[in-house]
Design a protein around this motif. Structure first.
Motif, short mmCIF file in Angstrom:
data_model
loop_
_atom_site.label_atom_id
_atom_site.label_comp_id
_atom_site.label_asym_id
_atom_site.label_seq_id
_atom_site.Cartn_x
_atom_site.Cartn_y
_atom_site.Cartn_z
N HIS A 49 55.85 38.89 4.32
CA HIS A 49 56.28 37.86 3.34
C HIS A 49 56.24 36.37 3.99
N VAL A 50 55.10 35.72 3.47
CA VAL A 50 54.99 34.34 4.05
C VAL A 50 54.89 33.55 2.68
N VAL A 51 55.50 32.32 2.47
CA VAL A 51 55.58 31.75 1.23
C VAL A 51 54.57 30.37 1.15
N THR A 52 54.34 30.08 1.98
CA THR A 52 53.20 28.98 2.00
C THR A 52 52.58 28.63 3.05
N LEU A 53 51.25 28.00 2.97
CA LEU A 53 50.21 27.87 4.15
C LEU A 53 50.88 27.41 5.54
N PRO A 54 51.75 26.32 5.35
CA PRO A 54 52.35 25.84 6.67
C PRO A 54 53.57 26.91 7.28
N ASP A 55 53.80 27.95 6.49
CA ASP A 55 54.71 28.89 6.98
C ASP A 55 53.73 30.13 7.78
N LEU A 56 52.46 30.17 7.60
CA LEU A 56 51.59 31.37 8.10
C LEU A 56 51.71 31.34 9.62
N PRO A 57 51.91 32.42 10.21
CA PRO A 57 52.04 32.49 11.65
C PRO A 57 50.60 32.08 11.99
N ALA A 58 50.53 31.63 13.34
CA ALA A 58 49.21 31.24 14.02
C ALA A 58 48.59 32.50 14.22
N GLN A 82 27.00 32.57 -8.49
CA GLN A 82 26.31 31.78 -7.65
C GLN A 82 26.83 30.96 -6.49
N GLY A 83 28.24 31.02 -6.59
CA GLY A 83 29.38 30.48 -5.56
C GLY A 83 30.78 31.00 -5.83
N SER A 84 31.56 30.36 -5.21
CA SER A 84 33.01 30.66 -5.58
C SER A 84 33.90 29.37 -5.63
N PHE A 85 34.94 29.29 -5.96
CA PHE A 85 36.08 28.40 -6.09
C PHE A 85 37.12 29.08 -5.32
N VAL A 86 37.48 28.35 -4.21
CA VAL A 86 38.66 28.99 -3.32
C VAL A 86 39.71 27.95 -3.12
N ALA A 87 40.84 28.39 -3.62
CA ALA A 87 41.81 27.45 -3.56
C ALA A 87 43.38 28.22 -3.23
N MET A 88 44.44 27.39 -2.74
CA MET A 88 45.73 27.76 -3.01
C MET A 88 46.80 26.88 -3.10
N ASN A 89 47.83 27.09 -3.93
CA ASN A 89 48.76 26.23 -3.92
C ASN A 89 50.01 26.38 -3.13
N ASN A 90 50.69 25.20 -2.74
CA ASN A 90 51.95 25.46 -1.80
C ASN A 90 53.02 24.79 -2.56
N THR A 91 53.96 25.86 -2.95
CA THR A 91 55.21 25.56 -3.72
C THR A 91 54.85 25.03 -5.11
N VAL A 92 54.39 23.74 -5.19
CA VAL A 92 54.03 23.47 -6.74
C VAL A 92 52.96 24.16 -7.38
N SER A 93 53.14 24.53 -8.53
CA SER A 93 52.02 25.52 -9.44
C SER A 93 51.89 26.90 -8.66
N GLN A 94 52.72 27.23 -7.62
CA GLN A 94 52.62 28.52 -6.94
C GLN A 94 53.21 29.56 -7.66
N SER A 95 52.63 30.33 -8.61
CA SER A 95 53.30 31.09 -9.52
C SER A 95 54.12 32.43 -8.88
N VAL A 96 53.71 32.66 -7.70
CA VAL A 96 54.34 33.77 -6.99
C VAL A 96 54.69 33.12 -5.53
N PRO A 97 55.94 33.13 -5.25
CA PRO A 97 56.25 32.40 -4.14
C PRO A 97 56.02 33.48 -2.62
N HIS A 98 54.75 33.89 -2.57
CA HIS A 98 54.17 34.56 -1.45
C HIS A 98 52.58 33.95 -1.37
N LEU A 99 52.40 33.38 -0.06
CA LEU A 99 51.04 32.85 -0.12
C LEU A 99 49.96 33.58 -0.44
N HIS A 100 49.09 33.06 -1.08
CA HIS A 100 48.05 33.90 -1.74
C HIS A 100 46.85 32.65 -2.06
#
Length: 140
Positions: A49-58, A82-100
């Motif tokens: 359980h990690v909430v945001t990208l800055p919290d992700l352990p090295a 043909q391609g992809s869209f890759v994104a993540m939110n940190n806190t704002v607009s993060q619907s589930v408070p678990h890094l995704h």
């Protein structure tokens, strides 16, 4: 600790909540979003359980990015995008408070514009399972 106990993504990781998993490693799980932007939209989460990208352990960073690369390739190879869209939110607009991290299949002219993420749905669980199987086939 109570935040992790009530987290829907932790419940998916633990197998307590059903999800169409497409990739699993010792540290990560990827599964189909139940409210996809486009069919085949995948969420990648750390098992821990990690909430945001800055919290992700090295120790998890390289594996997380490597899995994101594999998923971005899989939506092209497995779904014909043909391609992809890759994104993540940190806190704002993060619907589930678990890094995704979102990996969304894209095709030119698909209508996705800016940061407005319209949602679609699968016809039924069988169709959702078919998309998961197609992704798993190219990830294995």
């Amino acid at each position: 600790m109570s935040e992790a106990r009530s987290c829907v993504f932790c419940a998916i990781v633990a197998g307590e909540t059903e999800a169409d998993r497409v990739l699993e490693t010792e540290d990560l799980v990827a599964f189909l979003d139940q409210r996809p932007v486009f069919k085949g939209h995948v969420l990648l989460v750390p098992r821990e359980h990690v909430v945001t990208l800055p919290d992700l352990p090295a120790r998890l960073r390289d594996g997380f990015l490597a899995a994101a690369q594999r998923l971005a390739t899989a939506v092209v190879d497995g779904l014909g995008a043909q391609g992809s869209f890759v994104a993540m939110n940190n806190t704002v607009s993060q619907s589930v408070p678990h890094l995704h991290l979102h990996v969304v299949p894209r095709t030119k002219g698909d209508g996705l514009r800016g940061f407005f993420w319209p949602r679609t749905s699968y016809v039924d669980l069988a169709e959702r399972g078919e998309y998961a199987a197609r992704l798993r086939a190219v990830l294995e």
